[in-house]
Write an enzyme that holds these catalytic residues in place. Structure first.
Site, short mmCIF file in Angstrom:
data_model
loop_
_atom_site.label_atom_id
_atom_site.label_comp_id
_atom_site.label_asym_id
_atom_site.label_seq_id
_atom_site.Cartn_x
_atom_site.Cartn_y
_atom_site.Cartn_z
N LYS A 47 -43.06 33.79 -73.67
CA LYS A 47 -42.84 34.84 -74.78
C LYS A 47 -43.04 33.98 -76.06
CE LYS A 47 -42.07 38.40 -72.62
NZ LYS A 47 -42.88 39.66 -72.64
N SER A 54 -40.63 38.85 -77.42
CA SER A 54 -39.07 38.78 -77.03
C SER A 54 -38.48 38.07 -78.21
CB SER A 54 -38.81 38.45 -75.78
OG SER A 54 -37.60 38.30 -75.63
N THR A 88 -32.17 42.97 -77.41
CA THR A 88 -31.62 43.60 -76.14
C THR A 88 -31.86 45.01 -75.90
OG1 THR A 88 -29.96 41.86 -76.69
CG2 THR A 88 -29.62 43.06 -74.67
N ILE A 89 -32.65 45.32 -75.20
CA ILE A 89 -32.99 46.61 -75.01
C ILE A 89 -32.70 47.15 -73.56
CG2 ILE A 89 -35.02 48.43 -75.26
CD1 ILE A 89 -34.54 46.72 -77.79
N TYR A 96 -39.09 32.28 -69.10
CA TYR A 96 -39.56 33.50 -70.04
C TYR A 96 -39.49 33.29 -71.31
CZ TYR A 96 -38.60 38.27 -71.57
OH TYR A 96 -38.54 39.50 -72.20
N1 LIG Z 1 -35.49 45.03 -71.94
C1 LIG Z 1 -35.45 43.94 -73.00
O1 LIG Z 1 -34.31 43.75 -73.62
C2 LIG Z 1 -36.82 43.37 -73.50
C3 LIG Z 1 -36.56 42.33 -74.47
C4 LIG Z 1 -37.46 41.68 -75.07
C5 LIG Z 1 -38.53 41.91 -74.49
N2 LIG Z 1 -38.93 42.55 -73.38
C6 LIG Z 1 -40.08 42.80 -72.92
O2 LIG Z 1 -40.95 44.18 -72.92
C7 LIG Z 1 -41.71 44.23 -71.97
C8 LIG Z 1 -41.16 45.70 -70.96
O3 LIG Z 1 -40.03 45.22 -70.41
P1 LIG Z 1 -39.02 46.42 -70.09
O4 LIG Z 1 -37.34 46.08 -70.31
O5 LIG Z 1 -39.50 47.71 -70.36
O6 LIG Z 1 -39.17 46.01 -68.27
P2 LIG Z 1 -39.40 47.11 -67.10
O7 LIG Z 1 -38.94 46.18 -66.00
O8 LIG Z 1 -38.29 48.12 -67.17
O9 LIG Z 1 -40.85 47.55 -67.08
C9 LIG Z 1 -41.78 46.79 -66.81
C10 LIG Z 1 -42.92 47.56 -66.40
O10 LIG Z 1 -43.95 46.58 -66.32
C11 LIG Z 1 -44.56 46.75 -65.00
N3 LIG Z 1 -45.14 45.46 -64.38
C12 LIG Z 1 -44.74 44.43 -63.67
N4 LIG Z 1 -45.76 43.40 -63.23
C13 LIG Z 1 -47.09 44.04 -63.83
C14 LIG Z 1 -48.18 43.64 -63.65
N5 LIG Z 1 -48.57 42.66 -62.99
N6 LIG Z 1 -49.12 44.46 -64.00
C15 LIG Z 1 -49.01 45.35 -64.68
N7 LIG Z 1 -47.83 46.12 -64.90
C16 LIG Z 1 -46.47 45.37 -64.38
C17 LIG Z 1 -43.52 47.16 -63.95
O11 LIG Z 1 -43.97 47.67 -62.77
C18 LIG Z 1 -42.80 48.14 -65.07
O12 LIG Z 1 -43.16 49.26 -64.90
C19 LIG Z 1 -41.72 43.24 -71.04
O13 LIG Z 1 -43.04 42.36 -71.77
C20 LIG Z 1 -40.42 42.29 -71.50
O14 LIG Z 1 -40.43 40.89 -71.26
C21 LIG Z 1 -37.93 43.38 -72.96
#
Ligand SMILES: NC(=O)c1ccc[n+]([C@@H]2O[C@H](COP(=O)([O-])OP(=O)(O)OC[C@H]3O[C@@H](n4cnc5c(N)ncnc54)[C@H](O)[C@@H]3O)[C@@H](O)[C@H]2O)c1
Length: 256
Positions: free
Chosen positions: A164, A147, A192-193, A160
């Site tokens: 990361k 991230s 930021t997604i 968090y």
């Molecule tokens: N959305 C953002 O802005 C953003 C930015 C930087 C990094 N990220 C990273 O991207 C990744 C995905 O994030 P997202 O925004 O799609 O989140 P999200 O919450 O939409 O999806 C996350 C998925 O992970 C699954 N999950 C949770 N705990 C789990 C476990 N113990 N085992 C297996 N699966 C599990 C959930 O059921 C969900 O389907 C994460 O690692 C997050 O930290 C997201």
């Protein structure tokens, strides 16, 4: 859309929702041989059809495999499921969580839960994939989900960011350890997604408009834009790229 992942079996964790779902669909759109969608639940957080249906509609074989990434045994079983398609070529350790209450006073319980998924789960998945890739003599690609919060710190995401930051260094250390076997390990650092994680985590949701205004491209990222970046790192187009954290953030970390 392309065939850069032709003949490759792709496994994605946390792939029922958000970014993981987009990575799995992008793999199919970029010509993957098969995609294994793994998560603790098959129901997308944002609603809609399960990820496997979307992939199958593109004519690509897909399987759902229930696995909790914090369990080493689940990671081993997940990788074994790829044997049906000749073993994993591209392993994407995307599963991760954020906390509703994070900061300098984060509770021990929340901290340990987050670390068990974001950090332990990422390492266990990479270990499982590397063991199978070596056994099959594959020059595989492992992609870890970091991230922007793993490159710069934020007071609202202390646990968090700590997790990361660990993922970014994990990619470098594993790249060194596995490079002699031809296995590449890289991280992606999204900005930021627009996903449920962003919308449903109050601290992050509140900060996101400020992030958007500071982002040179002046918009949030779409999950599919992370999917395309992962496809690049999974493909042979990036055959000399290992140990990096690829920032996919609309330029946010390039400016102050
Ligand atoms: N959305 C953002 O802005 C953003 C930015 C930087 C990094 N990220 C990273 O991207 C990744 C995905 O994030 P997202 O925004 O799609 O989140 P999200 O919450 O939409 O999806 C996350 C998925 O992970 C699954 N999950 C949770 N705990 C789990 C476990 N113990 N085992 C297996 N699966 C599990 C959930 O059921 C969900 O389907 C994460 O690692 C997050 O930290 C997201």
């Amino acid at each position: 859309m392309s065939d850069i992942l032709k003949d490759k079996t792709v496994v994605v964790t946390g792939a029922s929702s958000g970014i993981g779902r987009a990575i799995a669909v992008a793999a199919a759109r970029h010509g993957a041989k098969a995609v294994i969608v793994s998560d603790i639940t098959e129901t997308p957080r944002e609603g809609g059809a399960p990820t496997t249906s979307e992939i199958e509609a593109l004519g690509v074989p897909a399987r759902f495999f229930k696995a909790d990434v914090s369990s080493r045994a689940d990671n081993d079983a997940l990788v074994a499921a790829a044997d049906e398609f000749g073993g994993v070529d591209v392993m994407v350790l995307n599963a991760g969580i954020s906390l509703r209450s994070d900061g300098a006073d984060v509770s021990e319980e929340d901290y340990r839960r987050l670390m068990s998924i974001n950090l332990d789960g990422t390492l266990f998945g990479a270990q499982a994939a590397a063991t199978q890739m070596k056994a099959h003599g594959k020059a595989g690609s492992i992609v870890l989900m970091a991230s922007m919060g793993g490159i710069v710190g934020a007071g609202i995401t202390v646990a968090y960011s700590t997790s990361k930051g660990g993922v970014v260094l994990m990619a470098k250390a594993l790249a060194d350890a596995l490079g002699p076997d031809g296995i590449r390990v890289n991280a992606i650092a999204p900005g930021t997604i627009d996903t449920e994680l962003l919308r449903k985590t109050p601290n992050i949701a509140a900060a996101s408009e400020g992030f958007r205004q500071r982002t040179p491209l002046r918009r949030l990222g779409q999950p599919s834009e992370i999917g395309d970046a992962v496809a690049f790192l999974g493909s042979d187009l990036s055959s000399y790229v290992t140990g990096i954290a690829l920032q996919v953030d609309g330029g946010l970390l390039a400016v102050i």
